[in-house]
Motif scaffolding. Structure first.
Motif, PDB file in Angstrom:
ATOM      1  N   HIS A 103       0.858  -1.190   0.000  1.00 40.92           N
ATOM      2  CA  HIS A 103       0.000   0.000   0.000  1.00 40.92           C
ATOM      3  C   HIS A 103       0.892   1.237   0.000  1.00 40.92           C
ATOM      4  CE1 HIS A 103      -3.035   2.951   1.332  1.00 40.92           C
ATOM      5  NE2 HIS A 103      -3.917   2.103   0.809  1.00 40.92           N
ATOM      6  N   PRO A 104       0.531   2.264  -0.758  1.00 42.61           N
ATOM      7  CA  PRO A 104       1.393   3.450  -0.843  1.00 42.61           C
ATOM      8  C   PRO A 104       1.567   4.204   0.478  1.00 42.61           C
ATOM      9  CG  PRO A 104      -0.708   3.797  -1.994  1.00 42.61           C
ATOM     10  CD  PRO A 104      -0.618   2.343  -1.675  1.00 42.61           C
ATOM     11  N   SER A 105       0.695   3.954   1.446  1.00 40.90           N
ATOM     12  CA  SER A 105       0.836   4.626   2.739  1.00 40.90           C
ATOM     13  C   SER A 105       2.049   4.122   3.518  1.00 40.90           C
ATOM     14  CB  SER A 105      -0.426   4.429   3.588  1.00 40.90           C
ATOM     15  OG  SER A 105      -0.611   3.054   3.909  1.00 40.90           O
ATOM     16  N   LEU A 106       2.574   2.963   3.151  1.00 37.39           N
ATOM     17  CA  LEU A 106       3.733   2.390   3.848  1.00 37.39           C
ATOM     18  C   LEU A 106       5.005   3.022   3.274  1.00 37.39           C
ATOM     19  CD1 LEU A 106       2.571  -1.333   3.972  1.00 37.39           C
ATOM     20  CD2 LEU A 106       2.547   0.316   5.852  1.00 37.39           C
ATOM     21  N   ASP A 107       5.375   4.159   3.844  1.00 40.08           N
ATOM     22  CA  ASP A 107       6.472   4.942   3.281  1.00 40.08           C
ATOM     23  C   ASP A 107       7.493   5.410   4.315  1.00 40.08           C
ATOM     24  OD1 ASP A 107       4.951   6.805   4.642  1.00 40.08           O
ATOM     25  OD2 ASP A 107       4.676   8.158   2.924  1.00 40.08           O
ATOM     26  N   SER A 108       7.439   4.842   5.532  1.00 36.56           N
ATOM     27  CA  SER A 108       8.370   5.229   6.593  1.00 36.56           C
ATOM     28  C   SER A 108       8.985   3.962   7.190  1.00 36.56           C
ATOM     29  CB  SER A 108       7.640   6.026   7.679  1.00 36.56           C
ATOM     30  OG  SER A 108       8.533   6.409   8.712  1.00 36.56           O
ATOM     31  N   PHE A 109      10.325   3.891   7.204  1.00 34.87           N
ATOM     32  CA  PHE A 109      11.040   2.653   7.515  1.00 34.87           C
ATOM     33  C   PHE A 109      11.968   2.811   8.710  1.00 34.87           C
ATOM     34  CE2 PHE A 109       9.763   2.473   3.185  1.00 34.87           C
ATOM     35  CZ  PHE A 109       9.637   1.148   2.828  1.00 34.87           C
ATOM     36  N   PHE A 110      11.972   1.790   9.554  1.00 35.30           N
ATOM     37  CA  PHE A 110      12.967   1.670  10.627  1.00 35.30           C
ATOM     38  C   PHE A 110      13.516   0.251  10.560  1.00 35.30           C
ATOM     39  CE2 PHE A 110      13.603   0.264  15.172  1.00 35.30           C
ATOM     40  CZ  PHE A 110      14.858   0.846  15.313  1.00 35.30           C
ATOM     41  N   PHE A 111      14.825   0.123  10.368  1.00 39.23           N
ATOM     42  CA  PHE A 111      15.447  -1.198  10.277  1.00 39.23           C
ATOM     43  C   PHE A 111      16.080  -1.584  11.603  1.00 39.23           C
ATOM     44  CE2 PHE A 111      15.790   0.256   5.748  1.00 39.23           C
ATOM     45  CZ  PHE A 111      14.835  -0.621   5.255  1.00 39.23           C
ATOM     46  N   TRP A 112      15.825  -2.860  12.001  1.00 39.01           N
ATOM     47  CA  TRP A 112      16.419  -3.397  13.213  1.00 39.01           C
ATOM     48  C   TRP A 112      17.069  -4.730  12.857  1.00 39.01           C
ATOM     49  CZ3 TRP A 112      13.258  -2.462  18.338  1.00 39.01           C
ATOM     50  CH2 TRP A 112      14.155  -2.145  19.373  1.00 39.01           C
ATOM     51  N   ASN A 113      17.334  -5.569  13.838  1.00 36.34           N
ATOM     52  CA  ASN A 113      18.123  -6.773  13.589  1.00 36.34           C
ATOM     53  C   ASN A 113      17.303  -8.045  13.405  1.00 36.34           C
ATOM     54  OD1 ASN A 113      20.741  -5.365  14.235  1.00 36.34           O
ATOM     55  ND2 ASN A 113      19.740  -5.197  16.227  1.00 36.34           N
ATOM     56  N   SER A 114      16.255  -8.213  14.191  1.00 33.86           N
ATOM     57  CA  SER A 114      15.506  -9.473  14.202  1.00 33.86           C
ATOM     58  C   SER A 114      14.011  -9.209  14.147  1.00 33.86           C
ATOM     59  CB  SER A 114      15.822 -10.273  15.476  1.00 33.86           C
ATOM     60  OG  SER A 114      15.267  -9.615  16.608  1.00 33.86           O
ATOM     61  N   GLY A 115      13.273 -10.259  13.813  1.00 33.76           N
ATOM     62  CA  GLY A 115      11.825 -10.145  13.799  1.00 33.76           C
ATOM     63  C   GLY A 115      11.261  -9.816  15.170  1.00 33.76           C
ATOM     64  N   SER A 116      11.812 -10.437  16.181  1.00 28.65           N
ATOM     65  CA  SER A 116      11.336 -10.193  17.544  1.00 28.65           C
ATOM     66  C   SER A 116      11.514  -8.726  17.938  1.00 28.65           C
ATOM     67  CB  SER A 116      12.095 -11.103  18.522  1.00 28.65           C
ATOM     68  OG  SER A 116      11.588 -10.981  19.824  1.00 28.65           O
ATOM     69  N   ILE A 278       5.601  -5.647   9.516  1.00 28.98           N
ATOM     70  CA  ILE A 278       6.900  -6.148   9.948  1.00 28.98           C
ATOM     71  C   ILE A 278       7.466  -7.052   8.868  1.00 28.98           C
ATOM     72  CG2 ILE A 278       8.155  -7.362  11.772  1.00 28.98           C
ATOM     73  CD1 ILE A 278       6.520  -4.873  12.675  1.00 28.98           C
ATOM     74  N   THR A 279       8.737  -6.866   8.543  1.00 28.29           N
ATOM     75  CA  THR A 279       9.421  -7.745   7.599  1.00 28.29           C
ATOM     76  C   THR A 279      10.774  -8.120   8.191  1.00 28.29           C
ATOM     77  OG1 THR A 279      10.137  -7.997   5.284  1.00 28.29           O
ATOM     78  CG2 THR A 279      10.468  -5.834   6.293  1.00 28.29           C
ATOM     79  N   ALA A 280      11.263  -9.323   7.880  1.00 31.26           N
ATOM     80  CA  ALA A 280      12.561  -9.764   8.421  1.00 31.26           C
ATOM     81  C   ALA A 280      12.992 -11.015   7.656  1.00 31.26           C
ATOM     82  CB  ALA A 280      12.461 -10.028   9.930  1.00 31.26           C
ATOM     83  N   LYS A 281      13.562 -11.986   8.358  1.00 33.48           N
ATOM     84  CA  LYS A 281      13.995 -13.274   7.817  1.00 33.48           C
ATOM     85  C   LYS A 281      14.674 -13.154   6.458  1.00 33.48           C
ATOM     86  CE  LYS A 281      11.339 -16.557  10.593  1.00 33.48           C
ATOM     87  NZ  LYS A 281      12.478 -17.252  11.214  1.00 33.48           N
ATOM     88  N   GLY A 282      13.947 -13.396   5.345  1.00 27.77           N
ATOM     89  CA  GLY A 282      14.568 -13.439   4.029  1.00 27.77           C
ATOM     90  C   GLY A 282      15.056 -12.108   3.495  1.00 27.77           C
ATOM     91  N   LEU A 283      14.832 -11.039   4.219  1.00 29.86           N
ATOM     92  CA  LEU A 283      15.138  -9.688   3.737  1.00 29.86           C
ATOM     93  C   LEU A 283      16.588  -9.527   3.286  1.00 29.86           C
ATOM     94  CD1 LEU A 283      13.845  -6.880   3.387  1.00 29.86           C
ATOM     95  CD2 LEU A 283      14.506  -6.369   5.743  1.00 29.86           C
ATOM     96  N   ALA A 284      17.529 -10.114   4.021  1.00 24.17           N
ATOM     97  CA  ALA A 284      18.952  -9.954   3.689  1.00 24.17           C
ATOM     98  C   ALA A 284      19.636 -11.293   3.459  1.00 24.17           C
ATOM     99  CB  ALA A 284      19.669  -9.163   4.784  1.00 24.17           C
ATOM    100  N   GLY A 291      12.599  -5.021   9.412  1.00 27.69           N
ATOM    101  CA  GLY A 291      12.066  -3.706   9.124  1.00 27.69           C
ATOM    102  C   GLY A 291      10.711  -3.501   9.759  1.00 27.69           C
ATOM    103  N   VAL A 292      10.496  -2.291  10.278  1.00 28.32           N
ATOM    104  CA  VAL A 292       9.195  -1.877  10.793  1.00 28.32           C
ATOM    105  C   VAL A 292       8.737  -0.746   9.883  1.00 28.32           C
ATOM    106  CG1 VAL A 292       7.906  -1.161  12.824  1.00 28.32           C
ATOM    107  CG2 VAL A 292      10.063  -2.376  13.109  1.00 28.32           C
ATOM    108  N   ILE A 293       7.642  -0.964   9.170  1.00 30.96           N
ATOM    109  CA  ILE A 293       7.232  -0.049   8.115  1.00 30.96           C
ATOM    110  C   ILE A 293       5.849   0.496   8.439  1.00 30.96           C
ATOM    111  CG2 ILE A 293       6.992   0.233   5.625  1.00 30.96           C
ATOM    112  CD1 ILE A 293       8.497  -2.548   5.428  1.00 30.96           C
ATOM    113  N   SER A 294       5.705   1.798   8.360  1.00 31.20           N
ATOM    114  CA  SER A 294       4.431   2.436   8.634  1.00 31.20           C
ATOM    115  C   SER A 294       4.304   3.659   7.735  1.00 31.20           C
ATOM    116  CB  SER A 294       4.341   2.809  10.122  1.00 31.20           C
ATOM    117  OG  SER A 294       3.037   3.254  10.456  1.00 31.20           O
ATOM    118  N   SER A 295       3.388   4.557   8.060  1.00 31.76           N
ATOM    119  CA  SER A 295       3.205   5.770   7.260  1.00 31.76           C
ATOM    120  C   SER A 295       3.875   6.948   7.949  1.00 31.76           C
ATOM    121  CB  SER A 295       1.717   6.063   7.073  1.00 31.76           C
ATOM    122  OG  SER A 295       1.113   6.411   8.313  1.00 31.76           O
TER     123      SER A 295
END
Length: 451
Positions: A103-116, A278-284, A291-295
């Motif tokens: 969805h185009p509203s998902l345009d703000s990203f914060f990257f962390w290390n793990s899904g948890s 939330i996205t993780a695992k296969g990302l890298a 990643g935690v993605i919101s608007s």
């Protein structure tokens, strides 16, 4: 003493002595090499890998382009701390991910290390955005082992046993999974969804008022709870309730996202808009990154410094993720997932039609290359499990998985039920998929014959 001069047996013995008992293992062996869909063990065995490190090495072990991108990044900048400044791979990764967003509203990203960790951040963000505390999670959900994530994890008690008190304000909603609801496996998903949405109405009337509820969190495919796709009707119903009451809808795509189900993110099948994803695992492809993605409209409410982490959005991991995004497109990964998925389902349904094993296979389900087989059990989860079958062999899933390992295939069980999950690489070849399916079918037949 260098591990290269020690025997494999002595290394395993050393690990058994000094690695915490809190870790379980599929094989008592040292993994020495990974290449594509195969790993090599220290005793010389080459194993076809249908685990992908639990959905992490989605583009195969040591993909040359991705591993080279990480190696090259190591020679320019390893650690560009996110609270000090931007670094190139972080920003380039956002550029790669934006076109993949559901969805185009998902345009703000914060990257962390793990899904948890990403789950922790999403809970913190939802409480900040709404000014409310309570979180609704799903029966059978898995979101991690840190304290907030552990509190919203409801797939097995082992993850939180003996560690209470957990994070307060968590309420559990029945999930539209036929076995948990005590209904036949062929029950229409619309009926399962209606039942659970009715329970949500009751939950908001009886246990947590909408004005006290910050978020509803749901996996788009129930992962550790049994590889059960979340019905689109249920997701649309959750979205409607969240919109009505100002509740955040958190979509957990840690395992089912990033091509695993045949789309960039599994939420695309429903057309539902996440407030936080939330996205993780296969990302890298094996490097720690989530990643935690919101608007931006929501994340602009966060105070600078409220988010962060020493290794958050590590430069090497981000560089690997940039290359992973390029591989996704250049190698037509989604096309391969959908083609191989049809072959996987065909093989498993053919096995299900085999009269020798048909009585003990309750379900074949999943999406893309996130697929499960559920077996019958003589004991089930207890005396009230409607699907207990006294004639079924005991502990079928774990016995089949063990026999697969003996035959050269790494595969995992999952959930409190007798379930085996298939998580092959998204670029797995037709031949390797067929080889793994043949091993699995042979293992099932042998275990059933043993009784």
């Amino acid at each position: 003493m260098s591990s290269t001069t020690q025997s494999h047996a002595s290394l395993v013995e050393f690990g058994q002595k000094h690695v915490t008992k809190g870790l379980g293992r599929v094989v008592e062996a040292v993994i020495t090499k990974g290449q594509g869909s195969y790993v090599t063990l220290g005793d010389g065995r080459e194993m076809l890998d249908f685990t992908c490190g639990i959905g992490v090495t989605n583009f195969g072990h040591c993909h040359p382009k991705i591993s080279k991108a990480a190696a090259d990044q190591c020679m320019s900048l390893v650690h560009g701390q996110c609270s000090i400044g931007f670094h190139g791979p972080y920003l380039e990764l956002i550029q790669k991910l934006l076109p993949m967003m559901p969805h185009p509203s998902l345009d703000s990203f914060f990257f962390w290390n793990s899904g948890s960790e990403a789950i922790e951040a999403s809970i913190k963000m939802a409480r900040t955005f709404t000014g409310r505390q309570n979180i609704i999670t799903m029966q059978g959900a898995y979101h991690g082992r840190t304290y907030g994530a552990m509190a919203v994890t409801k797939s097995k008690t082992i993850y939180s046993e003996g560690t209470n008190p957990l994070m307060p304000g968590v309420f559990t909603l029945p999930f539209p999974y036929w076995h948990q609801l005590g209904l036949p496996a062929d029950t229409p998903s619309e009926k399962l969804s209606e039942m659970c949405l009715h329970q949500l109405s009751l939950l908001l009337s009886q246990a947590t008022a909408p004005t006290d509820t910050a978020a509803i969190i749901v996996e788009t495919v129930l992962g550790e709870g049994g590889y059960v796709p979340t019905p689109p009707a249920f997701l649309r119903g959750l979205r409607e309730v969240c919109d009505k009451h100002g509740i955040m809808l958190i979509i957990d795509e840690v395992q089912c996202g990033y091509g695993r189900t045949g789309k960039h993110y599994a939420i695309e099948y429903s057309g539902v808009r996440p407030d936080i994803m939330i996205t993780a695992k296969g990302l890298a492809n094996g490097f720690p990154l989530s990643g935690v993605i919101s608007s931006k409209g929501l994340t602009d409410k966060l105070k600078p410094g409220s988010m962060g982490g020493t290794y958050a959005g590590n430069a090497v991991a981000c560089a690997a993720a940039v290359a992973s995004a390029e591989v996704m497109k250049e190698e037509n990964i989604l096309e391969n997932v959908n083609a191989r998925s049809k072959e996987l389902f065909a093989a498993l349904n053919a096995l299900r039609a085999n009269p020798k094993v048909a009585p003990v296979i309750l379900d074949v389900r999943g999406q893309g290359l996130m697929v499960a087989v559920e077996f019958a059990s003589p004991v089930g989860t207890g005396p009230y499990d409607a699907f207990r079958d006294a004639s079924a062999p005991a502990k079928l899933a774990s016995r089949v998985a063990k026999k697969c390992v003996e035959k050269g295939l790494l595969i995992l069980t999952t959930s409190v039920y007798e379930v085996i999950r298939f998580i092959p690489a998204l670029n797995i070849s037709q031949a390797d998929l067929a080889k793994g399916c043949a091993i699995f079918a042979e293992a099932v037949e042998e275990v059933v014959k043993e009784g």
